[in-house]
Design a protein around this motif. Structure first.
Motif, PDB file in Angstrom:
ATOM      1  N   UNK A  19       0.826  -1.201   0.000  1.00 39.58           N
ATOM      2  CA  UNK A  19       0.000   0.000   0.000  1.00 39.58           C
ATOM      3  C   UNK A  19       0.865   1.257   0.000  1.00 39.58           C
ATOM      4  N   UNK A  20       1.945   1.241   0.756  1.00 38.21           N
ATOM      5  CA  UNK A  20       2.845   2.397   0.772  1.00 38.21           C
ATOM      6  C   UNK A  20       3.443   2.637  -0.607  1.00 38.21           C
ATOM      7  N   UNK A  21       3.688   1.566  -1.325  1.00 38.12           N
ATOM      8  CA  UNK A  21       4.264   1.670  -2.667  1.00 38.12           C
ATOM      9  C   UNK A  21       3.273   2.294  -3.653  1.00 38.12           C
ATOM     10  N   UNK A  22       2.006   1.895  -3.557  1.00 37.89           N
ATOM     11  CA  UNK A  22       1.024   2.273  -4.576  1.00 37.89           C
ATOM     12  C   UNK A  22       0.251   3.540  -4.239  1.00 37.89           C
ATOM     13  N   UNK A  35       8.178  -4.065  -7.417  1.00 39.12           N
ATOM     14  CA  UNK A  35       9.599  -3.702  -7.383  1.00 39.12           C
ATOM     15  C   UNK A  35       9.921  -2.630  -8.414  1.00 39.12           C
ATOM     16  N   UNK A  36       9.393  -2.806  -9.638  1.00 40.12           N
ATOM     17  CA  UNK A  36       9.664  -1.823 -10.688  1.00 40.12           C
ATOM     18  C   UNK A  36       9.073  -0.469 -10.311  1.00 40.12           C
ATOM     19  N   UNK A  37       7.865  -0.484  -9.765  1.00 37.40           N
ATOM     20  CA  UNK A  37       7.183   0.763  -9.449  1.00 37.40           C
ATOM     21  C   UNK A  37       7.857   1.520  -8.304  1.00 37.40           C
ATOM     22  N   UNK A  38       8.434   0.791  -7.363  1.00 40.48           N
ATOM     23  CA  UNK A  38       8.870   1.435  -6.120  1.00 40.48           C
ATOM     24  C   UNK A  38      10.370   1.379  -5.870  1.00 40.48           C
ATOM     25  N   UNK A  39      11.137   0.751  -6.752  1.00 41.26           N
ATOM     26  CA  UNK A  39      12.588   0.744  -6.561  1.00 41.26           C
ATOM     27  C   UNK A  39      13.165   2.088  -6.965  1.00 41.26           C
TER      28      UNK A  39
END
Length: 582
Positions: free
Chosen positions: A340-343, A577-581
């Protein structure tokens, strides 16, 4: 006659009055000095050099005077000058031997050929006219290996082998295009060894296993299609699907000083590779795991930790009974809170086949714990965290199998429909646009396009369409979406022989990536084809064309109750991983 008076010896001669024992002592001392000079490897050359360094014969002659003893002008030799050269004793203290530096190895890798589409088309059009080109591949010869039942290899090293395609009489073929399925499987390792086609009847493949996974393996080689026949409009009747070899291999950690580079957690730059050469490894197993009433396999505890460096985070979240995927880098596994923190505050736009619908549903239901039902082919929704109403994000998904979302088997050809193009463009025409565009070509292209040449033209036009859309965003000085291309799955089991077979889908993946790259459209690639390939030989993890069908405790295509969905769930984590790295 008086006896002759004895001549007195020169004062520098040892007189007989000196005791003989003292003479021996002097000689022993001189000999000891010579031995001392020869420390650290005494030899004739060393001794000669030391002697020349410490004794200047010319200087000694010039400073040494002999006079007759009866002379009135007898003079004693002047005192020797102060030494101008220090004695070189060549004394070396032997240090303990240093352990040799470990040998640096490298990971096996794969890459997409530059100008992939043009090269593939040229090979596909290569004419025959010679017996070695017109014959059919029936078998292979593994060069310099023969047909041994068991071979032993070292872990860590890349072991490359060359195979020669031969016809039914054992004569070598001199044309490429055969499609071999190659699998390397052990108790805790599954991978697809990279294979190269040299277009002359020979092929090479590379084997590599990390030292953590030493043990017994099976190398399986299957001839699925001959000379590009998998790319035909109706390829099923040309499918060979012939098992050529099963070779037992024992990998042992015999290369003690050699080390592979450590696998680091994936960064943004790691997703620039167009083709991956990963592997699935197992780091836990519940022998008594059973399917639950909701069709899920919660074999390990949700917080069961993954083993470094193969992944980071809770391995139980993949629901794979210990399996995890890694490639040239490894992936973080997300719990609900970190996902959730990522998105939060994102807008994701999916454009592709119905595998996207499965991924969205599994992301929401399993990873984010947001309960929802079937994801339709046209989907647009703001998602709010049920545990924290301040967190939300938007998902939009548009089906590309047909310009009418109820239809099928158009693929990229859908973009020739004016209404469909306008529908897509509208999402990117406002002041707020998706921050991420996730696309793939889709299985429907395998059905629609009659040949490779036509698909290449369709891919060029599709890339041009998206270039125009994103240029429009850029001209309005709005932030351009980050573009992620997710390659199409390797179809499994019975579907390996059909119109969307792995031979065709791998080629179509390469063509579309090539065309998108030529226009500078792709920011990152997720090679889902490589992720699915080790599991495509049967239908345990797929229904033939989908790897993420909703879990259900009911009879599956292979006759068993329930099915495995973890391959698509792993894709959800890779996508995060791709979205949030960074």
């Amino acid at each position: 006659m008086l006896p002759e008076k004895p001549v007195a010896p020169p004062p520098w001669v040892l007189r007989s009055t000196i005791h003989w024992s003292f003479r021996i002592l002097i000689l022993a001392f001189a000999l000891g000095l010579l031995i001392f000079w020869g420390i650290d490897g005494f030899g004739v050359t060393d001794f000669h050099n030391d002697f020349v360094t410490t004794f200047d014969s010319k200087a000694a002659v010039n400073n040494f005077t002999l006079t007759h003893p009866d002379s009135d002008s007898v003079s004693n030799p002047p005192p020797p000058p102060p030494p101008t050269t220090q004695f070189n004793l060549n004394l070396t203290i032997q240090k303990p031997l240093k352990a040799p530096d470990p040998v640096s190895l490298k990971w096996v890798s794969a890459e997409l050929d530059p100008d992939y589409s043009a090269k593939l088309l040229a090979q596909w059009l290569t004419p025959g006219g010679e017996p070695c080109k017109d014959s059919d591949t029936e078998d292979i010869i593994i060069i310099n290996r023969g047909d041994l039942d068991m071979i032993e290899l070292s872990t860590g090293d890349i072991h490359e082998y060359v195979i020669q395609a031969v016809d039914g009489s054992g004569n070598p073929r001199c044309l490429g295009g055969d499609y071999f399925e190659i699998d390397l499987s052990g108790e805790a390792w599954k991978s697809r060894p990279p294979i190269k086609d040299f277009s002359n009847g020979t092929y090479s493949f590379s084997l590599q296993v990390h030292p953590d996974f030493a043990g017994d393996y099976n190398l399986t080689i299957i001839l699925l299609f001959r000379h590009y026949q998998g790319l035909k409009f109706s390829p099923e009747r040309f499918a060979v699907d012939k098992l050529l070899r099963v070779v037992r291999i024992r990998f042992s950690d015999s290369n003690g000083s050699a080390r592979l580079p450590g696998i680091e957690q994936c960064k943004k730059s790691d997703y620039n590779r167009d083709v991956w050469a990963g592997r699935w490894t197992r780091h836990g197993k519940n022998e008594h795991c059973r399917i639950s009433d909701d069709g899920r396999y919660r074999c390990l505890k949700p917080d069961y930790p993954c083993k470094h460096p193969w992944c980071r985070g809770p391995l139980g979240s993949v629901e794979s009974n210990g399996w995890v995927y890694s490639t040239h880098c490894s992936f973080k596994l997300f719990d609900s809170e970190s996902a959730w923190n990522c998105l939060n505050n994102r807008w994701l736009f999916f454009w592709g086949d119905s595998n996207h619908c499965d991924t969205i549903r599994n992301l929401l239901n399993i990873v984010l714990k947001f309960e929802t039902g079937v994801i339709p082919r046209l989907f647009d929704m703001n998602i709010t965290n049920p545990s924290n109403h301040r967190q939300s994000f938007r998902i939009t998904s548009v089906f590309n199998g047909h310009y009418n979302h109820t239809g099928n088997y158009q693929g990229l050809n859908s973009l020739y429909n004016h209404g469909y193009r306008e529908y897509l463009n509208n999402y990117f025409s406002g002041e707020t646009v998706p921050d991420t565009l996730i696309m793939n070509s889709g299985l429907h292209d395998g059905v629609y396009w009659p040949n490779l040449r036509r698909f290449i033209k369709g891919a060029e036009d599709a890339a041009a369409f998206w270039a125009e859309v994103l240029d429009g965003v850029r001209r309005r000085k709005v932030a351009v979406p980050n573009v992620i291309y997710r390659t199409t799955v390797a179809t499994g089991g019975y579907a390996r022989r059909l119109v969307f077979n792995p031979n065709k889908m791998e080629a179509f993946n390469g063509v579309f990536v090539d065309k998108l790259r030529q226009l500078g459209l792709i920011d990152h690639v997720i090679d889902h084809f490589d992720m699915t390939y080790p599991w495509h030989y049967d239908n345990r993890c797929n229904d033939g064309v989908h790897y993420g069908r909703a879990p259900a405790k009911m009879k599956w295509r292979d006759g068993e109750i329930g099915h495995q969905y973890f391959v698509d769930l792993m894709l959800c984590h890779v996508l995060l991983n791709v979205l949030c790295s960074k």
